[in-house]
Design an enzyme around this catalytic site. Structure first.
Site, PDB file in Angstrom:
ATOM      1  N   LYS A   1       0.230 -11.169  94.195  1.00  0.00           N
ATOM      2  CA  LYS A   1       0.944 -10.266  93.282  1.00  0.00           C
ATOM      3  C   LYS A   1       1.673 -11.098  92.224  1.00  0.00           C
ATOM      4  CE  LYS A   1       3.406  -7.132  95.361  1.00  0.00           C
ATOM      5  NZ  LYS A   1       4.357  -6.607  96.367  1.00  0.00           N
TER       6      LYS A   1
ATOM      7  N   LYS B   1       7.410 -11.470 101.119  1.00  0.00           N
ATOM      8  CA  LYS B   1       8.379 -11.495 100.012  1.00  0.00           C
ATOM      9  C   LYS B   1       9.736 -11.936 100.562  1.00  0.00           C
ATOM     10  CE  LYS B   1       8.553  -7.866  97.291  1.00  0.00           C
ATOM     11  NZ  LYS B   1       8.797  -6.488  96.799  1.00  0.00           N
TER      12      LYS B   1
END
Length: 424
Positions: free
Chosen positions: A83, A25
């Site tokens: 995700k 991320k």
């Protein structure tokens, strides 16, 4: 334990710290900011199967084709989990449907946001379109943690329903060390972290080995990663407990006093259909693991007591104060370091003073090694010691219960409470 990292350097720290899932991320690009696909490939190559890898798609508009294309691109890097942020939109169902072909060959994780009024009625839709799991995060970092937006009493319903649909379930959202013992009893499959791994520098700074280690030690390790949880988190919520602790150490008393909540409680008809104020006083005797406590690894959090009470109360109407007290005591005794608990439940609106019950329960053979026994086991002799009277002085009591209560679901708990009380 899921740890969000920005690339190879932080992934190395996470792996050395023993994390279960490495999550790629870019925290500078939003709640679900994505790193480049090249960074994903290089990091996956570096990790070389030592841990599952997840990656976020970015903060994308809820447009089915846009999300499908990005998810396909990320899945092609070889990550184990993709995700996908599901921001509030009427298109979420359409997006899930568009992703179904990808979900057949890649583990997709839908991300809902606690601070954006998450719709848990979407859970069956994700299951129907073959998603692998669902997690809750927060969208606006710096504006509250997960528990500020999703109160503890709502979490069991989310976790249980998600698991009942065969989905993996995770909790995240600016989590800190004190949140861990509060969330473990709800038995999620994973807890996600970023800011807490950066020390006090903020989530956009680099993670530190020391912070990763502290969080890791608070979370029971899985025997195998990437699958459904096989751990009884309720028994391991006190990560610091060990039967080999110094036997010369005693117990600490952790207490919650004057904790007042609106509760649906009472056996009378006039007590049904509304709440009344109930005061809780709880004291737990907890085994020490060190006489130099420094962080959450060394203490039993009083938040566990308050969260448990809120969760029990949220289940609905409770007939008896005694039944409520028993449930609270059993919840506290689930923690293996607790050897004794006293619970006082007091109704505050039935007269000029309070009325209620106080019980004391302890783990069987409570002592320095008692925590190896069955959680929640009770020894009623602690409270209900029969008086030493001559046989002819013993009194009998008759308790009349109205015919309309003959088939009440609470009948067994009423009888149990009466059987243990000092009616004489």
């Amino acid at each position: 334990m899921l740890a969000s990292v920005t690339g190879i350097e932080e992934a190395e720290i996470a792996l050395s710290g023993g994390v279960d899932i490495v999550d790629l991320k870019d925290p500078k690009a939003g709640a679900l900011g994505a790193v480049s696909t090249e960074t994903m490939r290089r990091t996956i190559s570096f990790i070389a199967g030592r841990a599952p890898v997840s990656a976020v798609c970015g903060d994308l508009p809820m447009e089915p084709e846009t999300i499908r294309i990005k998810a396909e691109e990320i899945a092609a890097t070889g990550v184990d989990y993709v995700k996908i942020g599901c921001f509030p939109s009427a298109n979420i169902s359409a997006c899930a449907q568009a992703l179904e072909p990808l979900a057949a060959r890649t583990k997709l994780i839908a991300v809902l946001f606690a601070d954006l009024a998450p719709d848990f009625e979407l859970l069956p839709i994700f299951a129907r379109h073959r998603f692998h799991g669902v997690m809750v995060d927060t969208a606006q970092k710096g504006k509250g943690r997960l528990l500020d937006h999703l109160p503890p009493e709502r979490i069991p319903g989310f976790v249980d329903r998600t698991k009942s649909l065969g989905l993996m379930v995770g909790l995240s959202g600016s989590l800190e060390a004190p949140d861990i013992p509060r969330l473990l009893p709800f038995a999620p499959d994973f807890l996600g972290f970023r800011g807490a791994l950066c020390g006090h520098s903020g989530r956009t700074s680099s993670i530190s080995a020391e912070a990763v280690s502290q969080i890791r030690e608070l979370i029971p390790a899985e025997s195998g990663t990437g699958g459904q949880s096989s751990i009884d988190y309720r028994l391991l919520a006190a990560r610091g407990y060990s039967p080999d602790t110094d036997p010369t150490l005693g117990t600490d008393r952790i207490f919650v006093r004057d904790f007042v909540l609106p509760v649906q409680i009472g056996a009378y008809s006039f007590e049904h259909g509304h709440t009344q104020k109930v005061r809780f006083d709880v004291a737990a005797d907890v085994l020490q693991i060190t006489d130099h406590p420094e962080d959450m690894r060394h203490v039993f959090s009083y938040d566990i007591i308050m969260d448990g009470i809120r969760t029990i109360v949220a289940r609905g109407h409770i007939q008896l104060s005694e039944a409520l007290a028993e449930q609270v005591a059993a919840h506290v005794l689930e923690n293996q370091r607790v050897v004794r608990v006293t619970v006082r439940v007091e109704k505050l609106e039935l007269g000029p003073g309070g009325v209620g019950v106080e019980i004391e329960r302890k783990r069987q053979s409570a002592g320095r090694g008692a925590a190896s026994g069955t959680a929640g086991r009770k020894d009623r002799s602690v409270v209900f010691r029969p008086r030493q009277e001559r046989p002819e002085m013993l009194r009998r009591a008759i308790v009349k219960l109205g015919g309309s209560t003959a088939h009440a679901a609470e009948m067994k708990s009423w009888i149990a409470a009466l059987a243990g009380s000092r009616l004489g």
